[in-house]
Structure formats: structure tokens, C-alpha cells
Design an enzyme around this catalytic site. Sequence first.
Site, PDB file in Angstrom:
ATOM      1  N   LYS A 202     -58.098 -25.650  68.927  1.00  0.00           N
ATOM      2  CA  LYS A 202     -57.982 -25.768  67.464  1.00  0.00           C
ATOM      3  C   LYS A 202     -58.867 -24.720  66.788  1.00  0.00           C
ATOM      4  O   LYS A 202     -58.479 -24.115  65.779  1.00  0.00           O
ATOM      5  CB  LYS A 202     -58.385 -27.191  67.054  1.00  0.00           C
ATOM      6  CG  LYS A 202     -58.257 -27.518  65.575  1.00  0.00           C
ATOM      7  CD  LYS A 202     -56.869 -28.001  65.237  1.00  0.00           C
ATOM      8  CE  LYS A 202     -56.508 -27.975  63.756  1.00  0.00           C
ATOM      9  NZ  LYS A 202     -57.285 -28.780  62.877  1.00  0.00           N
ATOM     10  N   ASN A 210     -56.875 -19.444  59.368  1.00  0.00           N
ATOM     11  CA  ASN A 210     -57.597 -19.794  58.143  1.00  0.00           C
ATOM     12  C   ASN A 210     -58.157 -18.579  57.406  1.00  0.00           C
ATOM     13  O   ASN A 210     -57.866 -18.394  56.224  1.00  0.00           O
ATOM     14  CB  ASN A 210     -58.671 -20.847  58.441  1.00  0.00           C
ATOM     15  CG  ASN A 210     -58.048 -22.164  58.873  1.00  0.00           C
ATOM     16  OD1 ASN A 210     -57.046 -22.179  59.586  1.00  0.00           O
ATOM     17  ND2 ASN A 210     -58.603 -23.265  58.448  1.00  0.00           N
TER      18      ASN A 210
HETATM   19  O1  PAF Z   1     -56.854 -25.825  58.399  1.00  0.00           O
HETATM   20  C1  PAF Z   1     -55.602 -25.808  58.381  1.00  0.00           C
HETATM   21  O2  PAF Z   1     -54.966 -25.517  57.387  1.00  0.00           O
HETATM   22  C2  PAF Z   1     -54.864 -26.207  59.662  1.00  0.00           C
HETATM   23  O3  PAF Z   1     -55.814 -26.577  60.611  1.00  0.00           O
HETATM   24  C3  PAF Z   1     -53.916 -25.155  60.207  1.00  0.00           C
HETATM   25  C4  PAF Z   1     -53.559 -25.506  61.625  1.00  0.00           C
HETATM   26  C5  PAF Z   1     -54.476 -23.764  60.148  1.00  0.00           C
HETATM   27  C6  PAF Z   1     -52.584 -25.215  59.492  1.00  0.00           C
HETATM   28  O4  PAF Z   1     -52.636 -24.912  58.155  1.00  0.00           O
END
Ligand code: PAF
Length: 318
Positions: A202, A210
Amino acid sequence: MKVDNNAMNKQKTNVLIVGSGAIGLLWYSHFALNSKHSINCYLYQSAKRKALPDEIKFTNINDTTHVIHSNIITQPKSPMDIVLVCVKSYQLNQAIADIQSIICPKTLVITTHNGLGALNTQSNQYLENNIVLNMLTTHGCLKVADNEIKHTGAGISHLGVKFDVAEKYLESNKQKDIRDLLHTILPEVVWCDDILSKQWLKLAINCVINPLTAVFDIKNGEVINPEFTSIIEQVIDEVVAIGQAKGISLDKVQLIETVLLVAQATANNSSSMRCDAQQKRETEIEYINGYIHKSGQELNIPTPKNTELYQKVLALTF
Ligand code: PAF
């Protein structure tokens, strides 16, 4: 482990949701609608934060809207069995400090946020007698207003013992109890023996999607454009190097593939960081690219691309 079978089976289970963002209200709404009579679910009102709404308008995945009464408490009268902390990584330590008098040794604490390294020494001390789990979720949920959320995409929540609080033994029947309970409320919930690897996966996704979506002000889907290919490779190379130095084995090719798949699957979404930056709110950058940057400094491993993105995102909200 402090999920007491008696409490789970005979008495009502007391659940406290901390955090009134999209994910906190999503869990609260599901508890309110799905928990029948065996669970008391409460929403935590911090004295320091704006008053929570009396009712929540919740539109579920099938587009049915429910108006749900907010069962708000500031100081519970009975001990909590489960505290689900759904705040952003940078709010986590304050939230743990706020609820420390609510947490007793039998309380199972579950945190759910992006990034790594968010719990500080003080929080670790507050939680030293508790089993602390981490939950990673892929549910899509939109907070339309302070009192209104919309479940936009059914997802999976992975649950496992949090690595950065002294790891405590959790018997497999208790793992099953907690997984089953949460799964009944908001499926899918999957128990994960190696939540740390999932957290790194993740982290890699968040380290790419992000900051790129925030800095370039684009939707997630645009991250797959060829102009970002070399940046993505550099970011992932650095994440792999830091992971390796910390004993986490990551596969560069697989990570890049996963990042691109997530960007495609969420193509029309704005990442949480882009939303925060657009609204000049604090972002989770410290615990995403900032975590790689700081780990690089500690380990003497250069992380130029993550450092650059970290600094660019910081500059967006100054
Ligand atoms: O932070 C987020 O927005 C989510 O974790 C992700 C997976 C980047 C999808 O928008």
C-alpha cells in the site's frame, strides 16, 4: 488477546468509532444498520473537535439512502471491547492521546490509515497493554458533507497484528472472532498474517499515486501516462531499497504492475492527497514519501525522487 469470548458471546460488544471521515462514518453506518442487538456502537466526540452531526445520511453501494442516528459519546460508561480508529496518519497520535482514558487492557484497538511510521513513542506507551491491529481497506467512500457519505466502491479490508506496537500473540480463534464480527458488519474482511507486507505494498502505491496526483493536479488514471514512467520506476526503486534494508522483500516489477492496476481501477478518482492539497488541508505525505525520505536518511540510502516529491507536496499546503 482481549476480545473476551464471554463479552463477544453473552454480553453486548461495545464498539467505539474514532474519526468522522468517510471511512469512520462508513463503518459506523454499517454497524448501526447491520449489528442487530448484540453490539452497542458509538461515535467518539473529541472535546477539541467540532460537534458531530446528530444524524448521518448514508447512501449504500446499491444507491439506497438511510438516515442514521449518531450515537455520540465523549466518555463511555462501560469499557470498550473494540476501538476502531479511522483518522488520518497525522491525526493518529492526538486521537490515541484523546482516548487513552477510554482504552483499558481488554480493548482491542484497530487503526486504519495510509502510510507507515505514524505511531510515536507516547502512543506506543498508551497502547502497550493492548492488542493493536491494523486494517487496510480498499472501500471507496465519499464524504459529501459533514453529515453525508456515499459508499462508492465495495472493497476488501485486510486485518492483521500491527507491527510497530510490540507484537502480541493473538490466538487463532480470537483472530477468527474479530474477523467474523467485522466481516458480518462490512464485508469483505480477510485476516492477514503478514499485514506488514500489505502495508508496504500500500505504501508503494501511495508513494506513486498520491504525490503525482497532488503535484500535477490530475486524476488517478493519468498516472499511467508515459510521461510518468521514469518517475514511477525511480520512486519504486527507492521504496524497494528501503524495504530491503528493513528486511522487507519487495518485487519491483510486481509493485509497478500493481501501482498501474490501482491507478487504472480508480482512474476517475481523486486521490486523498490531491483532495487534501486542493483544499489546503494537511496531507499524509510525512508517512508516505516522507517515511521513505526519513528512512533513507537514517539508513544512509539515497532517496532523491521520494525526497523531491515529499518536498513538492509539502510546498503545496504551505
Ligand atoms: O489515498 C488514496 O487516495 C488511495 O489510497 C489510493 C489507493 C491512492 C486511491 O486513490
